[in-house]
Design an enzyme around this catalytic site. Sequence first.
Site, PDB file in Angstrom:
ATOM      1  N   ARG A   1       0.849  -1.184   0.000  1.00  0.00           N
ATOM      2  CA  ARG A   1       0.000   0.000   0.000  1.00  0.00           C
ATOM      3  C   ARG A   1       0.890   1.241   0.000  1.00  0.00           C
ATOM      4  NH1 ARG A   1      -3.586  -2.690  -1.602  1.00  0.00           N
ATOM      5  NH2 ARG A   1      -5.649  -3.010  -0.716  1.00  0.00           N
TER       6      ARG A   1
ATOM      7  N   HIS B   1      -1.435  -0.260  -9.861  1.00  0.00           N
ATOM      8  CA  HIS B   1      -2.160  -1.161  -8.940  1.00  0.00           C
ATOM      9  C   HIS B   1      -2.656  -2.412  -9.679  1.00  0.00           C
ATOM     10  CE1 HIS B   1      -4.517  -1.311  -4.911  1.00  0.00           C
ATOM     11  NE2 HIS B   1      -4.330  -2.524  -5.387  1.00  0.00           N
TER      12      HIS B   1
HETATM   13  P1  NDP Z   1      -2.018 -10.869   5.466  1.00  0.00           P
HETATM   14  O1  NDP Z   1      -3.023 -10.297   6.398  1.00  0.00           O
HETATM   15  O2  NDP Z   1      -2.064 -12.336   5.170  1.00  0.00           O
HETATM   16  O3  NDP Z   1      -0.551 -10.554   5.997  1.00  0.00           O
HETATM   17  C1  NDP Z   1      -0.204  -9.330   6.532  1.00  0.00           C
HETATM   18  C2  NDP Z   1       1.199  -9.437   7.100  1.00  0.00           C
HETATM   19  O4  NDP Z   1       1.574  -8.148   7.596  1.00  0.00           O
HETATM   20  C3  NDP Z   1       1.301 -10.405   8.282  1.00  0.00           C
HETATM   21  O5  NDP Z   1       2.494 -11.133   8.212  1.00  0.00           O
HETATM   22  C4  NDP Z   1       1.321  -9.467   9.486  1.00  0.00           C
HETATM   23  O6  NDP Z   1       2.026  -9.969  10.610  1.00  0.00           O
HETATM   24  C5  NDP Z   1       2.068  -8.286   8.916  1.00  0.00           C
HETATM   25  N1  NDP Z   1       1.786  -7.099   9.714  1.00  0.00           N
HETATM   26  C6  NDP Z   1       0.612  -6.465   9.902  1.00  0.00           C
HETATM   27  N2  NDP Z   1       0.764  -5.411  10.734  1.00  0.00           N
HETATM   28  C7  NDP Z   1       2.067  -5.379  11.071  1.00  0.00           C
HETATM   29  C8  NDP Z   1       2.845  -4.558  11.912  1.00  0.00           C
HETATM   30  N3  NDP Z   1       2.312  -3.533  12.587  1.00  0.00           N
HETATM   31  N4  NDP Z   1       4.157  -4.832  12.037  1.00  0.00           N
HETATM   32  C9  NDP Z   1       4.708  -5.876  11.384  1.00  0.00           C
HETATM   33  N5  NDP Z   1       4.023  -6.710  10.564  1.00  0.00           N
HETATM   34  C10 NDP Z   1       2.727  -6.455  10.422  1.00  0.00           C
HETATM   35  O7  NDP Z   1      -2.120 -10.027   4.124  1.00  0.00           O
HETATM   36  P2  NDP Z   1      -1.776 -10.469   2.634  1.00  0.00           P
HETATM   37  O8  NDP Z   1      -0.431 -11.083   2.629  1.00  0.00           O
HETATM   38  O9  NDP Z   1      -2.884 -11.247   2.039  1.00  0.00           O
HETATM   39  O10 NDP Z   1      -1.768  -9.054   1.892  1.00  0.00           O
HETATM   40  C11 NDP Z   1      -0.878  -8.038   2.289  1.00  0.00           C
HETATM   41  C12 NDP Z   1      -1.267  -6.719   1.646  1.00  0.00           C
HETATM   42  O11 NDP Z   1      -0.977  -6.730   0.249  1.00  0.00           O
HETATM   43  C13 NDP Z   1      -2.759  -6.372   1.679  1.00  0.00           C
HETATM   44  O12 NDP Z   1      -3.151  -5.891   2.948  1.00  0.00           O
HETATM   45  C14 NDP Z   1      -2.847  -5.312   0.604  1.00  0.00           C
HETATM   46  O13 NDP Z   1      -2.566  -4.065   1.168  1.00  0.00           O
HETATM   47  C15 NDP Z   1      -1.735  -5.702  -0.369  1.00  0.00           C
HETATM   48  N6  NDP Z   1      -2.254  -6.194  -1.658  1.00  0.00           N
HETATM   49  C16 NDP Z   1      -1.917  -5.518  -2.801  1.00  0.00           C
HETATM   50  C17 NDP Z   1      -2.357  -5.969  -4.019  1.00  0.00           C
HETATM   51  C18 NDP Z   1      -1.933  -5.260  -5.277  1.00  0.00           C
HETATM   52  O14 NDP Z   1      -2.433  -5.581  -6.361  1.00  0.00           O
HETATM   53  N7  NDP Z   1      -1.024  -4.319  -5.217  1.00  0.00           N
HETATM   54  C19 NDP Z   1      -3.216  -7.137  -4.146  1.00  0.00           C
HETATM   55  C20 NDP Z   1      -3.504  -7.772  -2.900  1.00  0.00           C
HETATM   56  C21 NDP Z   1      -3.030  -7.304  -1.697  1.00  0.00           C
HETATM   57  P3  NDP Z   1       1.546 -11.284  11.384  1.00  0.00           P
HETATM   58  O15 NDP Z   1       1.814 -12.425  10.429  1.00  0.00           O
HETATM   59  O16 NDP Z   1       2.412 -11.331  12.556  1.00  0.00           O
HETATM   60  O17 NDP Z   1       0.087 -11.109  11.671  1.00  0.00           O
HETATM   61  C1  OXD Z   2      -6.361  -5.989  -2.749  1.00  0.00           C
HETATM   62  C2  OXD Z   2      -5.798  -5.181  -3.813  1.00  0.00           C
HETATM   63  O1  OXD Z   2      -6.226  -5.589  -1.600  1.00  0.00           O
HETATM   64  O2  OXD Z   2      -6.138  -5.424  -4.980  1.00  0.00           O
HETATM   65  O3  OXD Z   2      -6.946  -7.049  -3.029  1.00  0.00           O
HETATM   66  O4  OXD Z   2      -4.993  -4.277  -3.574  1.00  0.00           O
END
Ligand code: NDP
Ligand code: OXD
Length: 310
Positions: free
Chosen positions: A225, A273
């Site tokens: 993001r 994106h």
């Molecule tokens: P998940 O919820 O599976 O994973 C999030 C990860 O972030 C976890 O490992 C979590 O830690 C970690 N995390 C959250 N908060 C913190 C913090 N404060 N400090 C350290 N680590 C933190 O999400 P996804 O992997 O499915 O997706 C990640 C992001 O990718 C989405 O939220 C979205 O923003 C982005 N995205 C972008 C897309 C694009 O097309 N550009 C498409 C899809 C997603 P823990 O494991 O310890 O909980």
């Molecule tokens: C999602 C994205 O969060 O597309 O799925 O960014």
Amino acid sequence: MLTLYFAAGRARWPAYEAPLRKALAEAGIAAEVSPDCADPAAVDYIIFAPGGEIEDFSPFTRCKAVLNLWAGVEKIVGNPTLTQPLCRMVDPALTAGMVEWVLGHTLRHHLGMDRHIINPTHEWDPTSPPIATERPVTILGLGALGQACAGALQTLGFPVTGWGRTPKEIAGLRCYHGASGLKTALTQAQIVVLLLPNTPETQNILNVESLDWLADGAFVLNPGRGHLIDDDALLAALDAGKLGHATLDVFRTEPLPQDHRFWAHPRVTVTPHIAAETRPVSASRVVVENIRRAQAGEPLLHLVDRLRGY
Ligand code: NDP
Ligand code: OXD
């Protein structure tokens, strides 16, 4: 007969109608699914996407869950009218797309491909890049996407370090967590991949101080993001030569405004994106599996923790 409201934007309905109906039939679930909603109080499940039809969830008194088509939930998680359980999307096809985007852009920078693709003076520079085992990569965020990308990068030989909120043990991966682990995870990283959600805790995680921990000439890939990066700090690090390049898929404002410095910067690549999209066929199966679970009284998959914000 269940009532499902497809509140994910009319433009998406043609792509989802057949896959949703098929997934429901395969799961043996009798349901009406429609992008129209005559009676909110009759809706059993909402299939949601940001920018869709709902801002106020309070009339949906019978709704048992809101099933988000996006992985990121920052646009809905703080909605005070939302009292129903919220599930985010973990779609195998979306994950595959993210792995491909991360691998592609990692290899571009690792191999220095631009030197050969854009070579107007026909320079014969036989300098070889290092091999993958000599190029440490750090992934911030070890969730569904971060772990999949880490595994794929490891398969190519990159030494991968990961960082998340909670401790983890993942074979072959050096894992760090929490504020104290961030510096260790980033120190001397040559490529950093941001796959964190947008929460109050993750905003500006790459800033003046943390950018300085990276190896000189490091590459930043942000498919997470836009809010994860302090844009001014990133541009300053690029201008100072601290960073080699930033490849950015997500931005604080989308579409990225035409006058934003990222567009014109010679060492920034903007992708609009598109790193990973939710795909209707596989995502419909995920949505329907959660409906099946809810109806059977089983725990929902990918339930969002409203306090944590992801
Ligand atoms: P998940 O919820 O599976 O994973 C999030 C990860 O972030 C976890 O490992 C979590 O830690 C970690 N995390 C959250 N908060 C913190 C913090 N404060 N400090 C350290 N680590 C933190 O999400 P996804 O992997 O499915 O997706 C990640 C992001 O990718 C989405 O939220 C979205 O923003 C982005 N995205 C972008 C897309 C694009 O097309 N550009 C498409 C899809 C997603 P823990 O494991 O310890 O909980
Ligand atoms: C999602 C994205 O969060 O597309 O799925 O960014």
